[in-house]
Scaffold this motif. Structure first.
Motif, PDB file in Angstrom:
ATOM      1  N   LEU A   1       0.655  -1.382  -0.074  1.00 33.79           N
ATOM      2  CA  LEU A   1      -0.104  -0.005  -0.206  1.00 33.79           C
ATOM      3  C   LEU A   1       0.748   1.294  -0.136  1.00 33.79           C
ATOM      4  CD1 LEU A   1      -2.674  -1.286   2.581  1.00 33.79           C
ATOM      5  CD2 LEU A   1      -3.330   0.177   0.025  1.00 33.79           C
ATOM      6  N   GLY A   2       2.088   0.193   0.649  1.00 36.78           N
ATOM      7  CA  GLY A   2       2.509   2.065   0.216  1.00 36.78           C
ATOM      8  C   GLY A   2       3.565   2.646  -1.519  1.00 36.78           C
TER       9      GLY A   2
ATOM     10  N   LEU B   1      -6.296  -3.322   6.572  1.00 36.66           N
ATOM     11  CA  LEU B   1      -4.624  -3.506   6.239  1.00 36.66           C
ATOM     12  C   LEU B   1      -4.456  -2.245   6.260  1.00 36.66           C
ATOM     13  CD1 LEU B   1      -5.410  -4.671   2.294  1.00 36.66           C
ATOM     14  CD2 LEU B   1      -4.027  -6.038   3.680  1.00 36.66           C
TER      15      LEU B   1
ATOM     16  N   SER C   1      -2.772  -2.244   9.876  1.00 30.83           N
ATOM     17  CA  SER C   1      -1.155  -3.376   9.690  1.00 30.83           C
ATOM     18  C   SER C   1      -0.671  -2.724  10.049  1.00 30.83           C
ATOM     19  CB  SER C   1      -2.239  -4.783   9.346  1.00 30.83           C
ATOM     20  OG  SER C   1      -2.103  -4.805   8.203  1.00 30.83           O
TER      21      SER C   1
ATOM     22  N   PRO D   1       2.301  -0.674  10.135  1.00 31.88           N
ATOM     23  CA  PRO D   1       3.702   0.509  10.565  1.00 31.88           C
ATOM     24  C   PRO D   1       3.552   1.547  10.513  1.00 31.88           C
ATOM     25  CG  PRO D   1       4.859  -1.209  10.175  1.00 31.88           C
ATOM     26  CD  PRO D   1       3.894  -1.761   9.469  1.00 31.88           C
ATOM     27  N   ARG D   2       3.841   3.478  10.429  1.00 39.88           N
ATOM     28  CA  ARG D   2       4.373   3.757   9.821  1.00 39.88           C
ATOM     29  C   ARG D   2       5.636   4.538  10.342  1.00 39.88           C
ATOM     30  NH1 ARG D   2      -1.076   7.210   6.988  1.00 39.88           N
ATOM     31  NH2 ARG D   2       0.893   8.503   7.710  1.00 39.88           N
TER      32      ARG D   2
ATOM     33  N   ARG E   1       2.678   2.119  18.644  1.00 35.95           N
ATOM     34  CA  ARG E   1       1.233   1.709  18.361  1.00 35.95           C
ATOM     35  C   ARG E   1       0.717   0.156  18.271  1.00 35.95           C
ATOM     36  NH1 ARG E   1      -2.533   1.498  13.679  1.00 35.95           N
ATOM     37  NH2 ARG E   1      -0.107   1.494  11.849  1.00 35.95           N
ATOM     38  N   ARG E   2       0.040  -0.470  19.263  1.00 36.23           N
ATOM     39  CA  ARG E   2       0.124  -2.118  18.635  1.00 36.23           C
ATOM     40  C   ARG E   2      -0.926  -1.869  16.941  1.00 36.23           C
ATOM     41  NH1 ARG E   2       0.390  -6.557  21.188  1.00 36.23           N
ATOM     42  NH2 ARG E   2      -0.958  -8.666  20.651  1.00 36.23           N
ATOM     43  N   LEU E   3       0.289  -2.944  16.221  1.00 29.88           N
ATOM     44  CA  LEU E   3      -0.337  -2.968  14.767  1.00 29.88           C
ATOM     45  C   LEU E   3      -2.329  -3.475  14.979  1.00 29.88           C
ATOM     46  CD1 LEU E   3       2.584  -4.425  12.594  1.00 29.88           C
ATOM     47  CD2 LEU E   3       1.502  -1.934  13.373  1.00 29.88           C
ATOM     48  N   THR E   4      -2.764  -3.392  13.858  1.00 33.59           N
ATOM     49  CA  THR E   4      -4.363  -3.686  14.705  1.00 33.59           C
ATOM     50  C   THR E   4      -3.985  -5.334  13.305  1.00 33.59           C
ATOM     51  OG1 THR E   4      -5.003  -2.501  12.467  1.00 33.59           O
ATOM     52  CG2 THR E   4      -5.140  -2.150  14.869  1.00 33.59           C
ATOM     53  N   SER E   5      -3.663  -6.362  14.193  1.00 32.93           N
ATOM     54  CA  SER E   5      -3.715  -7.266  13.522  1.00 32.93           C
ATOM     55  C   SER E   5      -5.812  -7.827  12.206  1.00 32.93           C
ATOM     56  CB  SER E   5      -3.250  -8.546  13.577  1.00 32.93           C
ATOM     57  OG  SER E   5      -4.360  -9.228  14.394  1.00 32.93           O
ATOM     58  N   ILE E   6      -5.690  -8.582  11.377  1.00 34.76           N
ATOM     59  CA  ILE E   6      -7.120  -9.105  10.720  1.00 34.76           C
ATOM     60  C   ILE E   6      -6.743 -10.143  10.940  1.00 34.76           C
ATOM     61  CG2 ILE E   6      -7.716  -9.430   8.893  1.00 34.76           C
ATOM     62  CD1 ILE E   6      -6.933  -7.044   7.675  1.00 34.76           C
ATOM     63  N   ASP E   7      -7.122 -10.848  12.332  1.00 35.71           N
ATOM     64  CA  ASP E   7      -7.501 -12.254  12.918  1.00 35.71           C
ATOM     65  C   ASP E   7      -8.180 -13.242  11.676  1.00 35.71           C
ATOM     66  OD1 ASP E   7      -6.416 -12.506  14.964  1.00 35.71           O
ATOM     67  OD2 ASP E   7      -8.478 -11.612  15.691  1.00 35.71           O
TER      68      ASP E   7
END
Lengths: 330, 332
Positions: free
Chosen positions: A216-217, A255, A258, A260-261, A268-274
């Motif tokens: 996405l970057g 996405l 998840s 990191p920036r 910040r804890r990464l939000t993962s997609i389970d």
């Protein structure tokens, strides 16, 4: 400017021993002249298969394009036989593949391979084609191209090979260049070189670009519009700024969360997609993202959402739930 | 900050791989200078990130620490003992405390062994657990890494990439190590799965007080997980600093270029961002440039850069940089 390629209801399947894989399940999109379209998704979401279907590059069997049409200059690409397709593939629509290490023939010189598409499509002499190959190799920044056309692929580094691939793709001045993860195998500094090169060539030559990636970057700085794919569907499509500023589909939101920036100052804890992506052994009759979706409601299990304009400004999303409220749209 | 305890001290580590010629009588005709005089410390409980492009020697550094490659010269001092001098049984014992998580979850698990066997193998080799206690420990480890303990009898091919990497983590944890070398543990995984594994590694670190050496080429992920970061280029460390110091104020021209090359997932920032585009490719490590290794691609290179190799020295507290003009860049 008008659309140069219109794809409608494209479906591609693969027969395997374990059953039929529904790789692409009805994908529709259009690309305008000179536009850069990003196609984003994880492995197995159908991004590469949908593009290869357009060019007749799906190995048949096991693969088969079972439905859809792709209009390019008034012709349906999916109805062409192999000989007819050759007139388009490599000349009006060309592809840059992911792996610059394996996409070359190791026993032919760089010059021969770069000149080949031009020689085939234009019926010209070898000398003319080589001259043009040198011109395009210089254009993509191969130093000393006149001498290097006599060298072989193993004498080039990964970044240089990818430049040659791009020269090969551009030599017939295509209307559309399909770039299938062209920088995934490269290091970041080399990736930056290639991205800058493609941007420059786009401005100089004015072709449309379809850039397939999982990153996405890269897409953020390159594309005009982005299609996000999941489970063989386009689940969100929007102009690039609208997509990043205002993602609508829970998968797109997940996405982006998840990643990191580098500009974040605090942790910040990464939000993962389970969970895991779907296996696609059955054509989903409901939303393919439902098993992993944090907002799923009853309707998501019974009906597959279609792309609907929810945000205005050409921002379409295939989801029953409003991500702001977490409730179903009225 | 209180004095931190050094867990691993690496001093002047050199690893050259000889290049041989000849069929029967092999002679060395040169060497790949994979790691050339690298020194750093890892403190207990921290994560040290090691970043750089392919071929910069970051994986070799990690493997040399575990003595998977024996160093050409230099010291690797782990809890007071120099691993480079240990041999045989003594080294094997020491290895219990240092484990590794590999990059490719498809290649690093034996396809003919069940998950239970894979995780139990280190315990059998080091005779830490046996019989029922071992079985219990395997189940414990599986649930620790977020897998169903009922999966012990399955084979690796039944799992997805992310799940396999969890098995690799469970195997690394089996001997309760103090230091784990993570060699690109997430680069073979999809974006949404990467976040799952990174979160798992962070949770385990807190829970078990682990120390990580995190090797990767993804700069934004390294920044996320590391406390301090070392940037490598062609076998040497060019910059070493606290993560925020490095990302906000990179001093070495290579670090600057590397950071500016990373794309941001934000079109508004990308629009106005200025990139430093490095020319050319990384030179060959068989015949690295004299003096500063980066000088052939550096915008600021002067005569001194070819003549003398810059030392890695402190610019600000905790911020080290190997560049002749470090003070000039530091002031900016």
């Amino acid at each position: 400017m008008g659309d140069i390629l219109q794809v409608k209801g494209l479906e591609t399947q693969f027969r395997t021993r374990n059953g039929t894989i529904h790789a692409v399940n009805g994908v529709s999109f259009a690309i305008r002249e000179g536009e850069t379209l990003g196609i984003v998704g994880e492995s197995g979401c159908g991004k590469t298969v949908s593009m290869m279907s357009l060019l007749g590059l799906i190995p048949t069997p096991p693969g088969k394009v079972v439905a859809g049409e792709a209009l390019f200059e008034g012709v349906d690409l999916l109805k062409l036989n192999n000989d007819q397709m050759r007139k388009y593939r490599g000349s009006k629509i060309s592809v840059v593949f992911q792996d610059p290490m394996t996409s070359f023939n190791p026993v032919l010189t760089i010059g021969r391979q770069t000149a080949e598409p031009f020689m085939i499509h234009n019926n010209c002499s070898k000398a003319e084609a080589y001259e043009r190959a040198i011109k395009y190799l210089e254009l993509v920044g191969i130093p000393n191209a006149k001498d290097r056309i006599h060298e072989y692929p193993h004498q080039f580094s990964g970044g240089m090979r990818q430049r040659v691939m791009i020269a090969m793709g551009l030599i017939c001045e295509p209307k559309i260049l399909i770039a299938d993860e062209p920088t995934t195998a490269l290091d970041v500094t080399i990736q930056a070189q290639i991205v800058e090169l493609v941007k420059r060539l786009r401005d100089e030559l004015g072709m449309a670009i379809i850039w397939i990636t999982h990153d996405l970057g890269i897409i953020a700085g390159l594309a005009d519009r982005v299609n996000v794919m999941y489970g063989g569907y386009i689940i969100e499509t929007a102009p690039v700024k609208s997509l990043y500023a205002n993602p609508q589909h829970p998968y797109t939101i997940g996405l982006l969360g998840s990643l990191p920036r580098m500009d974040e100052l605090s942790y910040r804890r990464l939000t993962s997609i389970d969970g895991l992506p779907p296996t696609l052994l059955e054509k989903p009759t409901y939303c393919p993202f439902e098993p992993r979706c944090p907002h799923a409601v009853a309707r998501c299990r019974s009906e597959n959402p279609t792309l609907v304009n929810r945000e205005g400004d050409e921002h379409y999303v295939a989801c029953w739930v409003d991500p702001k409220t977490g409730k179903e749209y009225k | 900050m209180a004095e931190r305890e050094v867990l691993l001290h690496v001093e002047n580590l050199v690893k050259h791989f000889p290049i041989k010629k000849g069929v029967i009588f092999q002679r060395s005709v040169g060497a790949v200078h994979a790691v050339d005089d690298v020194s750093f410390d890892i403190f207990r409980g921290e994560t040290l990130g090691l970043v750089g492009e392919s071929g910069c020697g970051k994986s070799t550094t990690g493997r040399t620490i575990l003595q998977l490659h024996r160093p050409t010269s230099g010291k690797i001092i782990f809890e007071g003992e120099n691993l480079a001098e240990l041999k045989g049984e003594k080294l094997r014992r020491k290895r219990r405390d240092i484990q590794m998580i590999f990059q490719d979850p498809y290649a690093s698990l034996n396809p003919r062994m069940t998950v239970g066997k894979i995780i139990a193998e280190p315990m059998e080799i080091h005779k830490t657990f046996s019989g029922a206690a071992k079985e219990r420990r395997v189940q414990e480890l599986l649930s620790l890494v977020g897998l169903n303990p009922a999966f012990v009898n399955r084979y690796p091919h039944e799992f997805s990439g992310g799940q396999r990497q969890r098995i690799g983590v469970a195997r690394a944890l089996a001997l309760e190590p103090k230091l784990i070398v993570c060699d690109e543990p997430i680069s073979a995984l999809d974006v949404s799965i990467q976040a799952q594994v990174v979160n798992l590694l962070e949770d385990l670190q807190k829970e078990l007080n682990l120390t990580y050496l995190f090797i990767a080429h993804d700069l934004s992920m390294v920044r996320h997980i590391s406390d301090r970061i070392a940037v490598m280029y062609l076998g040497i460390i060019v910059e070493l600093a606290d993560r925020n110091m490095l990302y906000q104020n990179p001093i070495h021209p290579y670090s600057q270029a590397l950071l500016s090359a990373v794309p941001f997932p934000d079109p508004f920032i990308e629009e106005t961002r200025e990139r430093i585009i490095l020319e050319g490719d990384v030179p060959s490590p068989i015949n690295p440039p004299s003096g500063c290794r980066f000088r052939t691609r550096c915008r600021y290179a002067e005569d001194i850069c070819a003549a003398e190799r810059p030392a890695l020295s402190e610019v600000a507290p905790g911020h080290f940089c190997a560049c002749h003009f470090r003070d000039r860049f530091a002031r900016k």
